[in-house]
Design a protein around this motif. Structure first.
Motif, PDB file in Angstrom:
ATOM      1  N   PRO A 139       0.977  -1.251   0.045  1.00 39.19           N
ATOM      2  CA  PRO A 139       0.078   0.189   0.056  1.00 39.19           C
ATOM      3  C   PRO A 139       0.933   1.187   0.055  1.00 39.19           C
ATOM      4  O   PRO A 139       2.212   1.307   0.482  1.00 39.19           O
ATOM      5  N   GLN A 140       0.387   2.314  -0.600  1.00 41.41           N
ATOM      6  CA  GLN A 140       1.143   3.655  -0.306  1.00 41.41           C
ATOM      7  C   GLN A 140       1.729   4.292   0.931  1.00 41.41           C
ATOM      8  O   GLN A 140       2.779   4.625   1.069  1.00 41.41           O
ATOM      9  N   ASP A 141       0.895   3.652   1.966  1.00 43.17           N
ATOM     10  CA  ASP A 141       1.295   4.238   3.214  1.00 43.17           C
ATOM     11  C   ASP A 141       2.139   3.175   3.742  1.00 43.17           C
ATOM     12  O   ASP A 141       2.361   3.296   5.200  1.00 43.17           O
ATOM     13  N   SER A 142       2.664   2.110   3.214  1.00 40.36           N
ATOM     14  CA  SER A 142       3.518   1.000   3.810  1.00 40.36           C
ATOM     15  C   SER A 142       4.740   1.860   4.347  1.00 40.36           C
ATOM     16  O   SER A 142       5.314   2.537   3.679  1.00 40.36           O
ATOM     17  N   PRO A 143       5.042   1.066   5.553  1.00 42.08           N
ATOM     18  CA  PRO A 143       6.541   1.297   6.239  1.00 42.08           C
ATOM     19  C   PRO A 143       7.519   0.886   5.100  1.00 42.08           C
ATOM     20  O   PRO A 143       8.907   1.410   5.146  1.00 42.08           O
ATOM     21  N   TYR A 144       7.269  -0.010   4.324  1.00 42.99           N
ATOM     22  CA  TYR A 144       8.417  -0.483   3.385  1.00 42.99           C
ATOM     23  C   TYR A 144       8.695   0.346   2.077  1.00 42.99           C
ATOM     24  O   TYR A 144       7.816   0.086   0.995  1.00 42.99           O
ATOM     25  N   GLU A 145       9.785   1.080   2.163  1.00 42.00           N
ATOM     26  CA  GLU A 145       9.896   1.967   1.157  1.00 42.00           C
ATOM     27  C   GLU A 145      10.697   1.276   0.197  1.00 42.00           C
ATOM     28  O   GLU A 145      10.765   1.847  -1.274  1.00 42.00           O
ATOM     29  N   THR A 146      11.425   0.361   0.241  1.00 37.81           N
ATOM     30  CA  THR A 146      12.395  -0.493  -0.589  1.00 37.81           C
ATOM     31  C   THR A 146      12.280  -1.722  -0.112  1.00 37.81           C
ATOM     32  O   THR A 146      11.667  -2.395   0.724  1.00 37.81           O
ATOM     33  N   ILE A 147      12.794  -2.836  -1.273  1.00 32.57           N
ATOM     34  CA  ILE A 147      12.838  -4.134  -1.130  1.00 32.57           C
ATOM     35  C   ILE A 147      13.670  -4.474   0.259  1.00 32.57           C
ATOM     36  O   ILE A 147      13.469  -5.307   0.791  1.00 32.57           O
ATOM     37  N   ASP A 148      14.742  -3.749   0.322  1.00 30.87           N
ATOM     38  CA  ASP A 148      15.707  -4.163   1.530  1.00 30.87           C
ATOM     39  C   ASP A 148      14.924  -3.958   2.935  1.00 30.87           C
ATOM     40  O   ASP A 148      15.039  -4.514   3.783  1.00 30.87           O
ATOM     41  N   ASP A 149      14.111  -2.872   3.017  1.00 29.75           N
ATOM     42  CA  ASP A 149      13.015  -2.583   4.262  1.00 29.75           C
ATOM     43  C   ASP A 149      12.297  -4.096   4.325  1.00 29.75           C
ATOM     44  O   ASP A 149      12.224  -4.359   5.642  1.00 29.75           O
ATOM     45  N   LEU A 150      11.789  -4.375   3.504  1.00 29.88           N
ATOM     46  CA  LEU A 150      10.650  -5.588   3.404  1.00 29.88           C
ATOM     47  C   LEU A 150      11.579  -6.735   4.097  1.00 29.88           C
ATOM     48  O   LEU A 150      11.092  -7.339   4.691  1.00 29.88           O
ATOM     49  N   ALA A 151      12.929  -6.964   3.255  1.00 25.60           N
ATOM     50  CA  ALA A 151      13.595  -8.253   3.585  1.00 25.60           C
ATOM     51  C   ALA A 151      13.927  -8.104   5.125  1.00 25.60           C
ATOM     52  O   ALA A 151      13.995  -9.336   5.898  1.00 25.60           O
ATOM     53  N   GLU A 152      14.274  -6.984   5.688  1.00 26.11           N
ATOM     54  CA  GLU A 152      14.865  -6.898   7.125  1.00 26.11           C
ATOM     55  C   GLU A 152      13.584  -7.206   8.032  1.00 26.11           C
ATOM     56  O   GLU A 152      13.830  -8.000   8.947  1.00 26.11           O
TER      57      GLU A 152
END
Length: 330
Positions: A139-152
């Motif tokens: 979603p647009q308001d997700s805290p995951y700005e990058t794929i690295d954010d998601l991976a962590e």
């Protein structure tokens, strides 16, 4: 008085017979001269109307007719079990050289998860036609700005972070598993929420039920354009797609390339000549202007493979899918 209408009626009947005979002669001559445009082709879409395989079959039907390659083209839907019912119907047409069945990664996965009586080896590979790449969206308001954010974050919450996509064992779940693997996460630990289509996945994301979505780029294209409700973190193509400003997993440092490819298979029991003729028909269609328009309208990428290359590709896909399905515990 003599009825002059009788000879006229006889003459008319003879003319009609001559016309019919001429038409039959033309059809027979056409077949004899190698012009197969009059020969029937059956296209089996192993899914219901409106789905990806049905769309592919209808596009092929229209293209074959528009380009005067075949006039008698029937599309028949064989819905159910992830495409394996269509596979079974194809295998059951042993020796029939006028049948092409739509196939793809979804069918490969379904063979491994549904207890199918038949496998891809029971059919005759003809060609890969096109591919659609997959995307990771939030979603647009997700805290995951990058794929690295998601991976962590996913590494910390692998068993609890809810991620969404299509049906269990389907292309989206296989993609999610491969993304997880590229991040050092065991596919069996994923908290995967399966849905029947992109619309339900979108609802899940926007309601907060899931935090990350996996699916084909086409599933989400309208939602990630301009000020849409979703953002794409990455796409699974080997390189950036024309007109698509989304980084690839590879350029972001994750060793992952995957496509929701589409191809055609034929029944078993065909001679080399018969299989070559089907391959030639497909190749001729794919070289036309109408097919170029088909690719553009559906946002498909041309990934054509002939028989030999496609058969080798299929073997690799089956092996990789078997490994992924086993790790998912399906």
């Amino acid at each position: 008085m003599r009825d002059r209408g009788v000879p006229l009626r006889v003459a008319g009947g003879l003319c009609a017979l001559l016309l019919v005979g001429t038409a039959l002669y033309d059809v027979r001559q056409s077949a004899a001269s190698g012009d197969g445009a009059q020969e029937k082709v059956l296209l089996i879409a192993p899914a219901g109307p409106g789905g990806g395989w049905d769309t592919l079959a209808r596009e092929m039907q229209n293209g074959l007719r528009e380009e005067d390659l075949r006039f008698n083209v029937e599309v028949r839907n064989a819905e159910g079990a992830g495409g394996t019912i269509g596979l079974a119907q194809t295998v059951g047409r042993d020796g029939q050289d006028n049948v092409l069945t739509m196939t793809g990664l979804g069918m490969v996965g379904a063979v491994e998860t549904t207890g199918s009586l038949y496998t891809m080896e029971d059919a005759t590979p003809i060609a890969q036609l096109a591919s659609e790449y997959l995307a990771i969206v939030v979603p647009q308001d997700s805290p995951y700005e990058t794929i690295d954010d998601l991976a962590e974050d996913w590494n910390e919450k692998s068993g609890t972070l809810p991620v969404a996509g299509g049906s269990m064992g389907g292309v989206d779940q296989i993609f999610a598993a491969q993304v997880a693997q590229s991040m050092g996460i065991s596919p069996g630990e994923i908290n995967y929420l399966p849905y029947s289509g992109g619309g339900e996945t979108l609802t899940s994301l926007l309601s907060g039920t899931s935090k990350v979505g996996f699916g084909t780029l086409g599933d989400f294209s309208d939602q990630i354009e301009d000020d849409g409700p979703l953002r794409a973190l990455a796409v699974s193509s080997p390189e950036r797609l024309d007109g698509v400003d989304i980084p690839t997993m590879i350029e972001l440092g994750y060793d992952l390339e995957m496509s929701n490819w589409r191809g055609v298979i034929a029944p078993p029991g065909l001679s080399e000549e018969e299989a070559d003729e089907l391959e030639a028909l497909v190749r001729e269609l794919l070289a036309t202007e109408s097919w170029a328009d088909t690719l553009e309208r559906n946002r498909w990428t041309d990934t054509y493979q002939g028989r030999a290359e496609f058969e080798e590709f299929l073997d690799e896909e089956v092996a990789l899918t078997q490994e992924t399905v086993k790790e998912l515990g399906l």
